[in-house]
Scaffold this motif. Structure first.
Motif, mmCIF file in Angstrom:
data_model
loop_
_atom_site.group_PDB
_atom_site.id
_atom_site.type_symbol
_atom_site.label_atom_id
_atom_site.label_comp_id
_atom_site.label_asym_id
_atom_site.label_seq_id
_atom_site.Cartn_x
_atom_site.Cartn_y
_atom_site.Cartn_z
ATOM 1 N N ILE A 41 9.203 -6.574 -8.894
ATOM 2 C CA ILE A 41 10.487 -7.272 -8.788
ATOM 3 C C ILE A 41 10.767 -7.951 -10.117
ATOM 4 N N GLY A 42 11.980 -7.805 -10.621
ATOM 5 C CA GLY A 42 12.311 -8.486 -11.871
ATOM 6 C C GLY A 42 13.262 -7.684 -12.720
ATOM 7 N N GLY A 43 12.871 -7.452 -13.962
ATOM 8 C CA GLY A 43 13.746 -6.739 -14.890
ATOM 9 C C GLY A 43 14.031 -7.612 -16.095
ATOM 10 N N ARG A 44 15.220 -7.433 -16.679
ATOM 11 C CA ARG A 44 15.630 -8.204 -17.849
ATOM 12 C C ARG A 44 16.613 -9.293 -17.438
ATOM 13 N N SER A 85 6.949 -1.263 -22.676
ATOM 14 C CA SER A 85 8.143 -1.346 -23.506
ATOM 15 C C SER A 85 9.299 -0.824 -22.653
ATOM 16 N N GLY A 86 10.251 -0.122 -23.232
ATOM 17 C CA GLY A 86 11.316 0.457 -22.433
ATOM 18 C C GLY A 86 10.770 1.444 -21.415
ATOM 19 N N ILE A 87 11.440 1.537 -20.263
ATOM 20 C CA ILE A 87 10.981 2.405 -19.181
ATOM 21 C C ILE A 87 12.037 3.481 -18.933
ATOM 22 N N LEU A 88 11.617 4.733 -18.973
ATOM 23 C CA LEU A 88 12.536 5.853 -18.793
ATOM 24 C C LEU A 88 12.514 6.348 -17.353
ATOM 25 N N PRO A 89 13.688 6.605 -16.762
ATOM 26 C CA PRO A 89 13.726 7.188 -15.424
ATOM 27 C C PRO A 89 13.268 8.645 -15.465
ATOM 28 N N PRO A 90 12.845 9.194 -14.329
ATOM 29 C CA PRO A 90 12.368 10.583 -14.307
ATOM 30 C C PRO A 90 13.401 11.597 -14.791
ATOM 31 N N ALA A 115 17.967 10.293 -24.511
ATOM 32 C CA ALA A 115 17.292 9.056 -24.105
ATOM 33 C C ALA A 115 15.808 9.099 -24.454
ATOM 34 N N ARG A 116 15.209 10.259 -24.276
ATOM 35 C CA ARG A 116 13.771 10.387 -24.578
ATOM 36 C C ARG A 116 13.515 10.317 -26.085
ATOM 37 N N ALA A 152 8.549 3.329 -28.309
ATOM 38 C CA ALA A 152 7.388 3.703 -27.485
ATOM 39 C C ALA A 152 7.658 3.519 -25.997
ATOM 40 N N ALA A 153 8.820 3.998 -25.564
ATOM 41 C CA ALA A 153 9.173 3.903 -24.149
ATOM 42 C C ALA A 153 8.191 4.719 -23.310
#
Length: 224
Positions: free
Chosen positions: A76-79, A173-178, A184-185, A192-193
């Motif tokens: 739970i959280g985020g920015r 670091s940054g988190i990439l969706p599937p 984006a990648r 270093a996502a």
């Protein structure tokens, strides 16, 4: 192992559920959530959906449903910029997280068999800052609040003289969706996502096996 997962409808939480289902070492997942989950997840025999609206309180009836859990994956959280204001962000990120950890420390950890640990794995963020007075040039609110949570969690764990309640704070670091596309990648490589499913596998490994450090940086997560 029976585990608790929060933030089940978010990017990291939903990935955690997918990876928990796929991991044979996890026998039961208590998905603590304010919203209903998709049928393909909720109807999986490993998943026990527990609707809980107020993450600042943990009544006896709720804790009895979580009995037997040996760990928690807290997502739970985020920015800060994802919330209406900093006060709301602090309530969700700091108050909710520490309330959950304290309840699990006081009520679930003592119920475990001798020699077993309750591991609380918090998904924090890169550059989290414990010093609340330190000026920061970017993402100051997010980094200060994440640091405040980390510090509070470690203080709870440090009060446990039995070693039954252990805290780990992962700093992706940054988190990439599937479904992240090539642009984006490519951009993600600059900071270093980490892919959400890869992050989830790392968090689960920490939960199941533990780790030598309480604070786990992004470069380590990428290797786990």
């Amino acid at each position: 192992m029976k585990v608790i997962v929060t933030g089940s409808t978010g990017l990291v939480g939903s990935a955690l559920l997918r990876q928990c289902i796929a991991d044979d070492r996890i026998t039961k997942v208590f998905a603590l959530t304010r919203k209903a989950l998709p049928d393909e997840v909720a109807k999986n025999p490993k998943i026990a959906v527990i609707i809980h609206q107020d993450f600042s309180t943990y009544p006896e009836g709720l804790l009895s449903q979580l009995a037997g859990a040996e760990g928690c994956l807290w997502a739970i959280g985020g920015r800060a910029d994802q919330f209406p204001n900093v006060e709301t962000y602090k309530r969700v990120q700091v108050d909710y997280t520490l309330a959950g950890a304290k309840a699990f420390y006081e009520h679930l950890a003592p119920q475990l068999p001798e020699g077993r640990q309750f591991r609380f794995v918090f998904c924090s963020g890169k550059f989290a800052e414990w010093d609340q007075t330190k000026p920061l040039k970017f993402m100051a609110d997010t980094r200060h609040v994440k640091g405040q949570v980390e510090q509070g969690l470690c203080e709870i764990a440090d009060t446990d003289r039995t070693g039954r309640f252990v805290v780990y704070c992962a700093r992706p670091s940054g988190i990439l969706p599937p479904n992240a596309g090539l642009p984006a990648r490519l951009a993600g490589k600059l900071y270093a996502a980490i892919d959400a499913d890869r992050l989830s596998k790392a968090l689960i490994r920490i939960l199941l096996e533990g780790y030598k450090d309480k604070i786990i940086e992004n470069n380590v997560l990428l290797e786990l």
